[in-house]
Design a protein around this motif. Structure first.
Motif, PDB file in Angstrom:
ATOM      1  N   UNK A   1      27.616  -5.028 -18.104  1.00  0.00           N
ATOM      2  CA  UNK A   1      27.345  -5.493 -19.462  1.00  0.00           C
ATOM      3  C   UNK A   1      28.018  -4.554 -20.458  1.00  0.00           C
ATOM      4  N   UNK A   2      28.338  -5.038 -21.667  1.00  0.00           N
ATOM      5  CA  UNK A   2      29.025  -4.207 -22.661  1.00  0.00           C
ATOM      6  C   UNK A   2      28.062  -3.288 -23.409  1.00  0.00           C
ATOM      7  N   UNK A   3      28.598  -2.178 -23.895  1.00  0.00           N
ATOM      8  CA  UNK A   3      27.864  -1.233 -24.745  1.00  0.00           C
ATOM      9  C   UNK A   3      28.472  -1.320 -26.137  1.00  0.00           C
ATOM     10  N   UNK A   4      27.679  -1.725 -27.115  1.00  0.00           N
ATOM     11  CA  UNK A   4      28.199  -1.938 -28.470  1.00  0.00           C
ATOM     12  C   UNK A   4      27.768  -0.864 -29.460  1.00  0.00           C
ATOM     13  N   UNK A   5      26.841  -0.004 -29.076  1.00  0.00           N
ATOM     14  CA  UNK A   5      26.423   1.064 -29.989  1.00  0.00           C
ATOM     15  C   UNK A   5      25.885   2.251 -29.182  1.00  0.00           C
ATOM     16  N   UNK A   6      25.827   3.411 -29.826  1.00  0.00           N
ATOM     17  CA  UNK A   6      25.248   4.630 -29.242  1.00  0.00           C
ATOM     18  C   UNK A   6      25.925   5.015 -27.921  1.00  0.00           C
ATOM     19  N   UNK A   7      27.241   5.274 -27.982  1.00  0.00           N
ATOM     20  CA  UNK A   7      27.970   5.696 -26.790  1.00  0.00           C
ATOM     21  C   UNK A   7      27.424   7.011 -26.241  1.00  0.00           C
ATOM     22  N   UNK A   8      27.159   7.969 -27.126  1.00  0.00           N
ATOM     23  CA  UNK A   8      26.659   9.277 -26.681  1.00  0.00           C
ATOM     24  C   UNK A   8      25.312   9.144 -25.976  1.00  0.00           C
ATOM     25  N   UNK A   9      24.449   8.290 -26.511  1.00  0.00           N
ATOM     26  CA  UNK A   9      23.133   8.098 -25.892  1.00  0.00           C
ATOM     27  C   UNK A   9      23.274   7.513 -24.489  1.00  0.00           C
ATOM     28  N   UNK A  10      24.223   6.599 -24.326  1.00  0.00           N
ATOM     29  CA  UNK A  10      24.438   5.977 -23.024  1.00  0.00           C
ATOM     30  C   UNK A  10      24.975   6.987 -22.009  1.00  0.00           C
ATOM     31  N   UNK A  11      25.935   7.822 -22.447  1.00  0.00           N
ATOM     32  CA  UNK A  11      26.478   8.851 -21.544  1.00  0.00           C
ATOM     33  C   UNK A  11      25.382   9.838 -21.148  1.00  0.00           C
TER      34      UNK A  11
END
Length: 442
Positions: free
Chosen positions: A7-17
């Motif tokens: 699924x795509x990540x559209x916001x909060x890249x740092x939080x996801x990493x």
């Protein structure tokens, strides 16, 4: 056995990493690896910074920031080290040549699973990762199953066909049970192809129909009035841009172009219907009661259905025209009962509920009597009475449904009617101004 999903990540890249590299889930960061990334021990800020720099270098900081792929293994079938090894090989096989990837194996649950976080922008050429519908079946799932077989793990067998149809299957099947956005667009494309001599003319005709056209992207897209853009390459066979170009080229040059819309034989006939329709809308039915609004809306949809509409109707209006019988029944109900306001409608609904309750109560007592020890003649007489009561209550149920639908959709009907009325008045004003200008010149 490994299950996969993406699924795509559209916001909060740092939080996801940070979530993916959580040391509490990855044995203190031991089960974290980078593909085309340098990842210091338990440092989630470094890969985040590298991904952001890649985006800034190619001027693509927004939109879809990343893609999150999860690979879950069957409980007790794999060790954390083997699962992590399979996850790294999967990431290298799918994305290793062009994209930056973080691979982390989580062991905090009974089933071990890999999290593969993919930067959406390629470090090689700056192109964004594109995930068509077939990418999962043809690439992700096949590569994952091949790796599982390589290391002696089981794979998921082909699932039984679902009784629910996919979105493309619902909107591309023939014939359509009722008008949809796709079926209406296909009809418009057929009309435009019949009237166009080349692709420029085809897009120009779509623009006159009220479509927005976007051709400055990799994949041309069209947007009907009130809807977003649809890419042509995703349409069914015969309606992609290549198929449309082929259909126009194959069309005989000697063949006269067909009319885009309407059943008018000439411009004079079209002008006659346009004036009659516009003046009706601009001068008649000026009261704004509920009854008048529905009569007005029924006339509007009937004009769309008979092709006496003074301009090309929107897809939403054409879909509403398919429900014309229901709106006609509602208009007849409002006119017969002289319902002009929402309060009148509510009072009529209460009266219907009382009648239905009275009839159902009589039916209940008669059915209760049927269970007693009675003669056959009495039983037949009771059944006839019950059938008669059912005949009486059936139209009341139908009227109650119509009233509920009126309360639900009266706002939409009123808004559509107002919009068309304003447009008709503007057209009439323009026509009068044009006529006045011609008289002044004469």
């Amino acid at each position: 056995m490994a299950q996969t999903k993406i699924w795509p990540v559209t916001d909060h890249l740092a939080r996801c990493v940070r979530y993916v590299m959580n040391p509490d889930k990855t044995q203190g960061g031991r089960l974290v690896s980078g593909v085309n990334l340098f990842i210091p021990f338990c440092d989630w800020q470094s890969p985040t910074s590298q991904m952001r720099k890649t985006k800034e270098r190619f001027g693509k900081p927004g939109g879809r920031l990343a893609y999150h792929l999860e690979q879950s293994f069957k409980e007790g079938e794999v060790t954390p080290e083997l699962a992590h090894k399979i996850g790294v090989e999967l990431a290298r096989e799918l994305f290793g040549g062009r994209y930056e990837v973080v691979v982390a194996t989580h062991v905090d649950k009974v089933h071990i699973h890999n999290h593969i976080l993919l930067n959406s922008v390629s470090f090689a050429d700056g192109k964004k990762f594109h995930q068509p519908n077939s990418f999962y079946e043809n690439h992700i799932r096949k590569v994952s199953d091949a790796l599982c077989q390589k290391y002696g793990l089981s794979i998921i067998k082909e699932a039984e066909p679902s009784r629910y149809e996919s979105y493309p299957a619902q909107h591309h099947r023939e014939p359509q049970a009722s008008p949809t956005v796709h079926s209406a667009m296909y009809e418009d494309i057929d009309r435009a192809v019949g009237a166009a001599r080349d692709m420029e003319g085809f897009y120009h005709i779509l623009t006159e129909m009220g479509y927005r056209v976007k051709r400055d992207t990799a994949h041309p897209a069209i947007a009907p009035e009130g809807h977003g853009f649809f890419r042509l390459y995703k349409f069914k066979r015969g309606y992609t841009e290549e198929d449309i170009r082929r259909r126009i080229e194959e069309k005989s040059k000697a063949h006269a172009p067909s009319k885009v819309y309407g059943a008018w034989n000439n411009q004079k006939e079209f002008h006659f219907y346009q004036v009659r329709f516009t003046r009706y809308f601009a001068r008649r039915l000026t009261m704004r009661s509920l009854r008048a609004t529905y009569l007005h809306y029924r006339y509007l949809l009937r004009s769309v259905q008979r092709q006496t509409y003074p301009r090309y109707p929107s897809i939403d209006l054409r879909k509403e025209a398919a429900k014309l019988n229901r709106y006609s029944a509602q208009a007849r109900l409002l006119a017969r009962e002289k319902i002009d306001t929402q309060e009148d409608l509510q009072s009529f609904q209460k009266l219907l509920d009382e009648k239905i309750h009275t009839l159902n109560k009589k039916k209940w007592y008669l059915k209760r009597t049927l269970k007693k020890d009675i003669t056959d003649e009495e039983r037949q007489a009771l059944k006839k009475q019950i059938e008669e009561l059912e005949k009486q209550v059936r139209p009341l149920y139908r009227e109650r449904f119509l009233c509920a639908d009126i309360r639900k959709r009266s706002g939409v009907v009123d808004a559509e009617t107002r919009r068309e009325k304003v447009a008709a008045r503007e057209r009439l004003a323009q026509e009068r101004g044009h006529t006045w200008t011609q008289r002044q010149k004469q």
